[in-house]
Design a protein around this motif. Structure first.
Motif, short mmCIF file in Angstrom:
data_model
loop_
_atom_site.label_atom_id
_atom_site.label_comp_id
_atom_site.label_asym_id
_atom_site.label_seq_id
_atom_site.Cartn_x
_atom_site.Cartn_y
_atom_site.Cartn_z
N ARG A 79 54.34 72.94 -9.13
CA ARG A 79 54.67 71.51 -9.22
C ARG A 79 56.05 71.31 -9.83
O ARG A 79 56.80 70.42 -9.42
CB ARG A 79 53.58 70.77 -10.00
N GLU A 80 56.43 72.15 -10.78
CA GLU A 80 57.77 72.07 -11.37
C GLU A 80 58.84 72.46 -10.35
O GLU A 80 59.93 71.87 -10.33
CB GLU A 80 57.87 72.96 -12.62
N ILE A 81 58.54 73.45 -9.52
CA ILE A 81 59.49 73.84 -8.47
C ILE A 81 59.68 72.70 -7.48
O ILE A 81 60.80 72.41 -7.07
CB ILE A 81 59.01 75.14 -7.77
N GLU A 82 58.60 72.04 -7.12
CA GLU A 82 58.73 70.89 -6.22
C GLU A 82 59.56 69.78 -6.87
O GLU A 82 60.42 69.18 -6.23
CB GLU A 82 57.36 70.35 -5.83
N ALA A 83 59.33 69.52 -8.14
CA ALA A 83 60.10 68.50 -8.85
C ALA A 83 61.58 68.88 -8.92
O ALA A 83 62.47 68.03 -8.80
CB ALA A 83 59.54 68.28 -10.26
N GLU A 84 61.86 70.17 -9.09
CA GLU A 84 63.26 70.64 -9.11
C GLU A 84 63.91 70.39 -7.76
O GLU A 84 65.06 69.94 -7.68
CB GLU A 84 63.31 72.12 -9.45
N MET A 85 63.19 70.66 -6.68
CA MET A 85 63.71 70.42 -5.34
C MET A 85 64.06 68.95 -5.16
O MET A 85 65.13 68.59 -4.66
CB MET A 85 62.69 70.87 -4.29
N VAL A 86 63.19 68.06 -5.60
CA VAL A 86 63.44 66.62 -5.49
C VAL A 86 64.68 66.24 -6.29
O VAL A 86 65.54 65.49 -5.81
CB VAL A 86 62.20 65.81 -5.94
N LEU A 135 67.23 68.19 -7.20
CA LEU A 135 68.43 68.75 -6.57
C LEU A 135 68.87 67.92 -5.38
O LEU A 135 70.08 67.66 -5.21
CB LEU A 135 68.18 70.20 -6.12
N ARG A 136 67.94 67.50 -4.55
CA ARG A 136 68.30 66.67 -3.39
C ARG A 136 68.88 65.32 -3.83
O ARG A 136 69.83 64.82 -3.22
CB ARG A 136 67.11 66.48 -2.47
#
Length: 93
Positions: free
Chosen positions: A44-51, A53-54
């Motif tokens: 979930r933290e990786i997904e939040a990082e992706m958001v 970064l975009r």
């Protein structure tokens, strides 16, 4: 994802991984990449990082999100490397 990393050498990066498995992918003549993988809360933290970064890419230089995949409680984030030093490296200076 397999096509993007084909022919790349893999090296484990243990600095600043915050629970994720992080690999630097590199090959002569190709841009270096970073691949993060995690399960559960880390996914979930990786997904939040992706958001983040975009979103941030509109305002500042950031790694390019090349691919993001999630399945069940796992996530993978493939991004470009960018020039510069990590916060960890800056603190050591």
């Amino acid at each position: 994802l397999s096509e993007a990393v084909a022919g790349m050498n893999w090296g484990r990066n243990n600095v600043g991984d915050a629970g994720a498995t992080v690999h630097r992918l590199y090959a002569p003549g190709r841009q270096s990449l970073y691949l993060k993988h995690g399960r559960g809360d880390v996914a979930r933290e990786i997904e939040a990082e992706m958001v983040r970064l975009r979103w941030l890419a509109r305002y500042a230089p950031t790694p390019e999100v090349i691919a993001f995949l999630s399945s069940g409680d796992e996530a993978w984030l493939l991004m470009s490397a960018i020039d510069g030093r990590t916060a960890y490296q800056a603190l050591l200076a």
